[in-house]
Every structure is written in C-alpha cells, then in structure tokens.
Write a protein that holds these residues in place. Structure first.
Motif, mmCIF file in Angstrom:
data_model
loop_
_atom_site.group_PDB
_atom_site.id
_atom_site.type_symbol
_atom_site.label_atom_id
_atom_site.label_comp_id
_atom_site.label_asym_id
_atom_site.label_seq_id
_atom_site.Cartn_x
_atom_site.Cartn_y
_atom_site.Cartn_z
ATOM 1 N N ARG A 1 -50.148 18.516 -46.935
ATOM 2 C CA ARG A 1 -51.195 18.032 -47.834
ATOM 3 C C ARG A 1 -52.105 19.111 -48.391
ATOM 4 N NH1 ARG A 1 -53.195 13.020 -44.803
ATOM 5 N NH2 ARG A 1 -51.604 11.520 -45.321
ATOM 6 N N ASN A 2 -51.759 20.384 -48.230
ATOM 7 C CA ASN A 2 -52.563 21.433 -48.845
ATOM 8 C C ASN A 2 -52.141 21.617 -50.299
ATOM 9 O OD1 ASN A 2 -53.891 21.974 -46.395
ATOM 10 N ND2 ASN A 2 -52.186 23.239 -45.732
ATOM 11 N N THR A 3 -52.393 20.578 -51.087
ATOM 12 C CA THR A 3 -51.941 20.577 -52.481
ATOM 13 C C THR A 3 -53.127 20.720 -53.430
ATOM 14 O OG1 THR A 3 -50.238 19.018 -51.780
ATOM 15 C CG2 THR A 3 -50.538 19.287 -54.137
ATOM 16 N N GLU A 4 -52.983 21.576 -54.406
ATOM 17 C CA GLU A 4 -54.041 21.780 -55.396
ATOM 18 C C GLU A 4 -54.020 20.625 -56.393
ATOM 19 O OE1 GLU A 4 -57.294 23.444 -56.748
ATOM 20 O OE2 GLU A 4 -56.154 24.413 -55.144
ATOM 21 N N LEU B 1 -45.079 2.020 -42.917
ATOM 22 C CA LEU B 1 -45.465 2.662 -44.179
ATOM 23 C C LEU B 1 -46.980 2.853 -44.270
ATOM 24 C CD1 LEU B 1 -43.025 0.842 -46.609
ATOM 25 C CD2 LEU B 1 -43.003 3.276 -46.063
ATOM 26 N N PHE B 2 -47.728 1.864 -43.772
ATOM 27 C CA PHE B 2 -49.195 1.955 -43.778
ATOM 28 C C PHE B 2 -49.655 3.168 -42.964
ATOM 29 C CE2 PHE B 2 -53.343 0.978 -41.845
ATOM 30 C CZ PHE B 2 -54.103 0.768 -42.983
ATOM 31 N N ALA B 3 -49.020 3.349 -41.807
ATOM 32 C CA ALA B 3 -49.388 4.469 -40.927
ATOM 33 C C ALA B 3 -48.991 5.811 -41.538
ATOM 34 C CB ALA B 3 -48.747 4.286 -39.557
ATOM 35 N N VAL B 4 -47.802 5.858 -42.161
ATOM 36 C CA VAL B 4 -47.321 7.119 -42.757
ATOM 37 C C VAL B 4 -48.141 7.475 -44.002
ATOM 38 C CG1 VAL B 4 -45.367 8.297 -43.840
ATOM 39 C CG2 VAL B 4 -44.989 6.873 -41.854
ATOM 40 N N ILE B 5 -48.366 6.493 -44.867
ATOM 41 C CA ILE B 5 -49.167 6.732 -46.081
ATOM 42 C C ILE B 5 -50.587 7.149 -45.691
ATOM 43 C CG2 ILE B 5 -50.210 5.639 -48.127
ATOM 44 C CD1 ILE B 5 -47.619 3.842 -48.197
ATOM 45 N N ASP B 6 -51.122 6.494 -44.652
ATOM 46 C CA ASP B 6 -52.450 6.823 -44.101
ATOM 47 C C ASP B 6 -53.513 6.875 -45.194
ATOM 48 O OD1 ASP B 6 -54.398 7.528 -42.240
ATOM 49 O OD2 ASP B 6 -53.993 9.668 -42.456
ATOM 50 N N ILE B 7 -53.562 5.821 -45.997
ATOM 51 C CA ILE B 7 -54.515 5.776 -47.107
ATOM 52 C C ILE B 7 -55.963 5.718 -46.605
ATOM 53 C CG2 ILE B 7 -54.466 3.238 -47.425
ATOM 54 C CD1 ILE B 7 -54.532 5.913 -50.250
ATOM 55 N N VAL C 1 -50.606 13.100 -59.835
ATOM 56 C CA VAL C 1 -50.713 14.248 -58.931
ATOM 57 C C VAL C 1 -52.198 14.518 -58.711
ATOM 58 C CG1 VAL C 1 -50.178 16.697 -58.620
ATOM 59 C CG2 VAL C 1 -48.572 15.238 -59.868
ATOM 60 N N PRO C 2 -52.693 14.609 -57.484
ATOM 61 C CA PRO C 2 -51.965 14.584 -56.217
ATOM 62 C C PRO C 2 -52.004 13.241 -55.500
ATOM 63 C CG PRO C 2 -54.159 15.391 -55.831
ATOM 64 C CD PRO C 2 -54.101 14.983 -57.287
ATOM 65 N N ILE C 3 -52.529 12.176 -56.151
ATOM 66 C CA ILE C 3 -52.706 10.912 -55.431
ATOM 67 C C ILE C 3 -51.384 10.172 -55.228
ATOM 68 C CG2 ILE C 3 -53.849 8.655 -55.451
ATOM 69 C CD1 ILE C 3 -56.207 10.066 -56.858
ATOM 70 N N ALA C 4 -50.681 9.823 -56.332
ATOM 71 C CA ALA C 4 -49.394 9.123 -56.187
ATOM 72 C C ALA C 4 -48.394 10.003 -55.437
ATOM 73 C CB ALA C 4 -48.845 8.725 -57.552
ATOM 74 N N PRO D 1 -48.442 14.162 -53.889
ATOM 75 C CA PRO D 1 -47.803 13.811 -52.611
ATOM 76 C C PRO D 1 -48.677 13.035 -51.632
ATOM 77 C CG PRO D 1 -48.670 16.007 -52.474
ATOM 78 C CD PRO D 1 -49.103 15.468 -53.810
ATOM 79 N N LEU D 2 -49.908 12.628 -52.044
ATOM 80 C CA LEU D 2 -50.811 11.977 -51.089
ATOM 81 C C LEU D 2 -50.284 10.636 -50.579
ATOM 82 C CD1 LEU D 2 -53.591 12.822 -49.911
ATOM 83 C CD2 LEU D 2 -54.629 11.262 -51.544
ATOM 84 N N ILE D 3 -49.775 9.778 -51.503
ATOM 85 C CA ILE D 3 -49.266 8.458 -51.094
ATOM 86 C C ILE D 3 -47.765 8.513 -50.862
ATOM 87 C CG2 ILE D 3 -49.046 6.022 -51.739
ATOM 88 C CD1 ILE D 3 -51.598 6.543 -53.571
ATOM 89 N N ALA D 4 -47.008 8.816 -51.916
ATOM 90 C CA ALA D 4 -45.538 8.867 -51.807
ATOM 91 C C ALA D 4 -45.073 10.314 -51.669
ATOM 92 C CB ALA D 4 -44.899 8.193 -53.023
ATOM 93 N N GLY D 5 -45.482 10.942 -50.599
ATOM 94 C CA GLY D 5 -45.086 12.318 -50.341
ATOM 95 C C GLY D 5 -43.757 12.389 -49.608
ATOM 96 N N ALA D 6 -43.414 13.591 -49.145
ATOM 97 C CA ALA D 6 -42.138 13.799 -48.450
ATOM 98 C C ALA D 6 -42.010 12.906 -47.221
ATOM 99 C CB ALA D 6 -42.014 15.268 -48.052
ATOM 100 N N GLY D 7 -43.105 12.795 -46.457
ATOM 101 C CA GLY D 7 -43.088 11.964 -45.246
ATOM 102 C C GLY D 7 -42.836 10.498 -45.551
ATOM 103 N N THR D 8 -43.500 9.979 -46.587
ATOM 104 C CA THR D 8 -43.348 8.567 -46.975
ATOM 105 C C THR D 8 -41.941 8.289 -47.490
ATOM 106 O OG1 THR D 8 -45.673 8.607 -47.622
ATOM 107 C CG2 THR D 8 -44.401 6.697 -48.308
#
Length: 198
Positions: free
Chosen positions: A97-100, A17-23, A107-110, A112-119
C-alpha cells in the motif's frame, strides 16, 4: 447458476473479502486523500473496484490455464498473501500500500486500495472453494459497503475514533489469519490427493 445459491457461502465470501479489502482500516488513508483532493468520487471508485473483482473472478482462471497453473496451487499462493495481509492487520506493520496517489477515484482507491493484488488473489482463491454466484454476491455486498464507507469516511472516523478502528482491524486480522490457514489446508489436501492418484 442459481441452484448453487447459498447464504452461508455468501456470508463467508463477504467476510473474507471484507477483511482483505479492509475498508474500515483504510479510513485514515481515505480521509487524508479527501483532504488532498477535496472530494472522493465514491460511485466511480466502488463500481470500478467491484467490476475489477468480478472480471478477475472469470478471466483469472483463463490466465492461470494459459500459464499452466491450477486453481488449487493459486489458492495456496493466495492463502500466503492473505496470511501476510492478516499479519499486517494484527501487528500494525505495512508491507504493501505504499502507493503514490494520482487521483481520488480509480487510482489509488479502486486500485490498489480496494481491488489490489491481495483482493484479486483472494477472489480467485475463493473460486477453488465456493460457487461463482455466491462469490459475486459477496463482491456486490462489499462494493455497496465500500461505497457507503467512502461516502461517510469522515463521519465514521469521528464516531468510532482511531482506537476503535485499530481494534476492528485487529479482530478482522485474526479472522483473516484463520481463513488463510483453512484455505491453505483445504487446497493442499486436494493437491496432495491429485498427486497421490498419479
């Protein structure tokens, strides 16, 4: 539920999860959002992201059953998503991650940046391999870490520097690539056995 508690599984889930979230890799984005909005609501962003992951861990399966997809098939699809995210991290290209930005918390941190489709896909993919309790602990640990990073993004960027952040991102990209292959092979083997028995 606690009889399946395993530090090894928690560590693996946390790392995935750490790698996918990539904070860490997202720090430059977070810093630019902080400059744009003045401040980031770290508590709200971290809590919402953590809740999204936990809810999807349990509800995601019901959604899959409703549309007639088994967990192993979804895990294989998830492995492909993780594979693409890993390639993004290693090669330095951006596929998503090309999100306005419209606000500086949910939005956009929680999302799709953190809990996005990939996560979210990864969270459900882990369910095919690990026990729920260990995945939840992995989510909680990552939520705490996300909160700390959001609170101190500027300080981390100054201390580590852009070069170090890029190296960290590429290292975790390689780990993620290996995990995606393992996830694919394990679930493909289970699917193959199911169809052979038929």
């Amino acid at each position: 539920m606690f009889e399946h508690f395993s530090w090894k599984e928690i560590l693996t889930c946390s790392m995935v999860l750490f790698a996918v979230i990539d904070i860490i890799g997202s720090i430059p984005i977070i810093v630019s959002l902080k400059k744009k909005f003045g401040r980031i609501e770290a508590e709200k962003a971290a809590i919402v992201a953590g809740l999204l992951m936990i809810v999807f861990l349990f509800v995601g399966n019901k959604i899959l059953n409703f549309i007639g997809v088994d967990v192993n098939s979804f895990a294989i699809a998830g492995a492909f998503v993780i594979f693409i995210i890993a390639l993004e991290m290693i090669l330095g290209v951006q596929i998503q991650r090309n999100t306005e930005a419209t606000s500086a918390s949910i939005v956009p941190i929680a999302f799709p940046l953190i809990a996005g489709a990939g996560t979210l896909t990864t969270t459900l993919s882990l369910k095919a391999e690990y026990h729920d309790i260990n995945i939840i602990f992995g989510i909680v640990l990552n939520t705490i870490f996300v909160y700390v990073v959001l609170k101190s993004a500027n300080w981390i960027e100054r201390k580590l520097g852009t070069g170090t952040l890029k190296v960290v991102e590429k290292v975790f990209g390689i780990i993620l690539l290996a995990i995606s292959i393992k996830l694919f092979t394990a679930n493909f083997a289970q699917l193959f056995q199911t169809y052979v028995h038929f």
